[in-house]
Design a protein around this motif. Structure first.
Motif, PDB file in Angstrom:
ATOM      1  N   SER A   1      10.232  52.315  57.465  1.00  0.00           N
ATOM      2  CA  SER A   1       8.849  52.019  57.109  1.00  0.00           C
ATOM      3  C   SER A   1       7.888  52.720  58.072  1.00  0.00           C
TER       4      SER A   1
ATOM      5  N   GLU B   1      17.137  53.037  63.856  1.00  0.00           N
ATOM      6  CA  GLU B   1      17.385  52.991  62.427  1.00  0.00           C
ATOM      7  C   GLU B   1      17.755  54.356  61.847  1.00  0.00           C
TER       8      GLU B   1
ATOM      9  N   THR C   1      11.686  40.588  50.295  1.00  0.00           N
ATOM     10  CA  THR C   1      12.669  40.238  51.324  1.00  0.00           C
ATOM     11  C   THR C   1      12.993  38.748  51.223  1.00  0.00           C
TER      12      THR C   1
ATOM     13  N   SER D   1       5.028  41.528  54.331  1.00  0.00           N
ATOM     14  CA  SER D   1       6.173  42.202  53.710  1.00  0.00           C
ATOM     15  C   SER D   1       5.703  43.411  52.921  1.00  0.00           C
ATOM     16  N   GLN D   2       6.330  44.541  53.166  1.00  0.00           N
ATOM     17  CA  GLN D   2       6.021  45.724  52.371  1.00  0.00           C
ATOM     18  C   GLN D   2       6.449  45.502  50.934  1.00  0.00           C
ATOM     19  N   SER D   3       7.727  45.186  50.758  1.00  0.00           N
ATOM     20  CA  SER D   3       8.286  45.095  49.397  1.00  0.00           C
ATOM     21  C   SER D   3       7.836  43.835  48.663  1.00  0.00           C
TER      22      SER D   3
ATOM     23  N   VAL E   1      13.565  54.659  53.680  1.00  0.00           N
ATOM     24  CA  VAL E   1      14.001  53.338  54.150  1.00  0.00           C
ATOM     25  C   VAL E   1      13.222  52.942  55.410  1.00  0.00           C
TER      26      VAL E   1
ATOM     27  N   LYS F   1      12.498  52.081  64.977  1.00  0.00           N
ATOM     28  CA  LYS F   1      12.473  53.304  64.165  1.00  0.00           C
ATOM     29  C   LYS F   1      13.534  54.283  64.639  1.00  0.00           C
TER      30      LYS F   1
ATOM     31  N   THR G   1      10.049  45.847  60.600  1.00  0.00           N
ATOM     32  CA  THR G   1       8.782  46.490  60.924  1.00  0.00           C
ATOM     33  C   THR G   1       7.598  45.567  60.642  1.00  0.00           C
TER      34      THR G   1
HETATM   35  O1  M6R Z   1       9.805  44.833  52.643  1.00  0.00           O
HETATM   36  P1  M6R Z   1       9.668  44.148  53.970  1.00  0.00           P
HETATM   37  O2  M6R Z   1       8.465  44.578  54.717  1.00  0.00           O
HETATM   38  O3  M6R Z   1       9.747  42.644  53.867  1.00  0.00           O
HETATM   39  O4  M6R Z   1      10.925  44.627  54.791  1.00  0.00           O
HETATM   40  C1  M6R Z   1      11.181  44.147  56.077  1.00  0.00           C
HETATM   41  C2  M6R Z   1      12.231  44.972  56.783  1.00  0.00           C
HETATM   42  O5  M6R Z   1      13.437  44.955  56.054  1.00  0.00           O
HETATM   43  C3  M6R Z   1      11.791  46.421  56.981  1.00  0.00           C
HETATM   44  O6  M6R Z   1      10.580  46.518  57.660  1.00  0.00           O
HETATM   45  C4  M6R Z   1      12.858  47.208  57.769  1.00  0.00           C
HETATM   46  O7  M6R Z   1      12.933  46.720  59.075  1.00  0.00           O
HETATM   47  C5  M6R Z   1      12.522  48.701  57.752  1.00  0.00           C
HETATM   48  N1  M6R Z   1      13.637  49.448  57.250  1.00  0.00           N
HETATM   49  C6  M6R Z   1      12.130  49.232  59.104  1.00  0.00           C
HETATM   50  O8  M6R Z   1      11.809  50.571  59.072  1.00  0.00           O
END
Ligand code: M6R
Length: 364
Positions: free
Chosen positions: A156, A244, A108, A103-105, A154, A241, A58
């Protein structure tokens, strides 16, 4: 913890208006845009020949929007890469590049390694990250946090909207510094940014229409998402989305690319989802809708209220409030997220914990 919502994913979609505001408002100061500690001056921008955007999933799809808007506004070439490809392709990176990592987290692994590789080759790195103090935020030269709060599902959702918000801030800020937007246009864009939360609020009110559509079509075996320009970028995210969390096969295609192959797969009853939010491409998209309709497709279009007459060609139209085409993805992604959610619910899937997936991928 779910504050009365059945799933974290729904709770997180309903947080979108607030978190978009939290991401934008601290950076909109005295009718201008500031980027926290991101000290990239007009002079620095002169020395940047190219920007790379690197991310996964995402976050990568947010990056595709970023490429369009940074190139369009700030007139700097932007290359967008999937982190796991970037790190192995010996990229042409030097000190004349800026690498934007999303990156959200912030954990990665492929994205983190791409960041380290970019630094090693002399590029400056700017991360758009949600988790404060995460590995990616610690390793980057500059960080622009998305203030989406914890994302548990999970899939995003709200993180994507805030990644877009951050990318708009970057694009407008760079464009202004480079002298490509005048004061009045800059002010106008800023006031439109401020309206984004209320626009998304409006979109969320449409959830029943989407739910009803999903309840009729959840048995679909394969679904196509088609769009042009920013709507193509959005289509990629809508398709991911859906796959997934509902396990329905789906593909995203650029509208103009259909007749180069994929249209062969359209038959009676095939579901096609079409975001149509780009003013200069509406006529072209309407032709694409006609092409798939002529082969029996069922079409759900997503468009601004002012274009509601698209219902003459599409079977169902989901409207979003009128919004500048450039900013439309922030509001137009929400119906796609809701669509994936309701399709998954109708199929009885575990929406918050889809099979085979982890929230953050810390292995190669
Ligand atoms: O934490 P990140 O943004 O780095 O994660 C990237 C992808 O693993 C994450 O966006 C994944 O594709 C989601 N599960 C999508 O909904």
């Amino acid at each position: 913890e779910k504050s009365g919502y059945e799933h974290f994913m729904m709770k997180e979609m309903f947080e979108e208006p607030k978190v978009i505001k939290d991401t934008l408002s601290p950076r909109i100061v005295d009718e201008g845009i500031t980027l926290d500690n991101v000290n990239i001056t007009a002079k620095d921008l002169e020395n940047i020949d190219k920007i790379y955007i690197v991310a996964c999933g995402t976050a990568y799809h947010a990056g595709v929007v970023g490429k369009y808007i940074i190139e369009k506004l700030a007139r700097i070439p932007v290359e967008i890469d999937i982190a796991s490809e970037f790190r192995y392709r010996d990229p042409l990176i030097s000190d004349r590049n800026l690498v934007i990592i999303i990156s959200q987290s912030g954990e990665t692994l492929d994205t983190l390694v791409a960041l380290k590789e970019s630094k090693k080759r002399g590029a400056k790195t700017l991360s758009i990250v949600n988790v404060v103090g995460s590995s990616i935020s610690r390793e980057s030269d500059y960080v622009l946090y998305t203030w989406a709060g914890p994302e548990i599902a999970v899939a995003s959702t709200k993180a994507y909207n805030t990644q877009l918000a951050a990318l708009y801030l970057v694009a407008f800020n760079f464009a202004y510094k480079k002298g490509y937007i005048e004061d009045s246009a800059y002010k106008n864009y800023i006031s439109q940014l401020k309206e984004l939360p209320s626009k998304v609020e409006e979109v969320l009110k449409n959830k029943e229409v989407i739910q009803k559509f999903a309840s009729k079509h959840y048995n679909a075996k394969s679904i196509f998402f088609i769009g042009r320009g920013l709507d193509y970028a959005l289509s990629m995210e809508g398709s991911l989305k859906l796959k997934e969390i509902s396990y329905i096969h789906s593909e995203a295609y650029a509208g103009g690319e259909l007749k180069h192959g994929t249209i062969a797969l359209i038959e009676k009853g095939t579901l096609v989802v079409c975001p149509v939010t780009q003013d200069d491409l509406i006529d072209k998209m309407v032709s694409n809708i006609r092409e798939v309709k002529a082969r029996g497709a069922v079409v759900m279009a997503i468009t601004q209220e002012k274009n509601a007459s698209i219902d003459k060609v599409a079977d169902v139209v989901i409207t979003i409030p009128d919004i500048d085409s450039l900013l439309a993805p922030v509001a137009a992604v929400t119906p796609l997220q809701l669509f994936a959610y309701y399709m998954a619910i109708e199929k009885g899937c575990d929406v918050d914990k889809p099979r085979n997936l982890a929230k953050s991928v810390t292995v190669e």
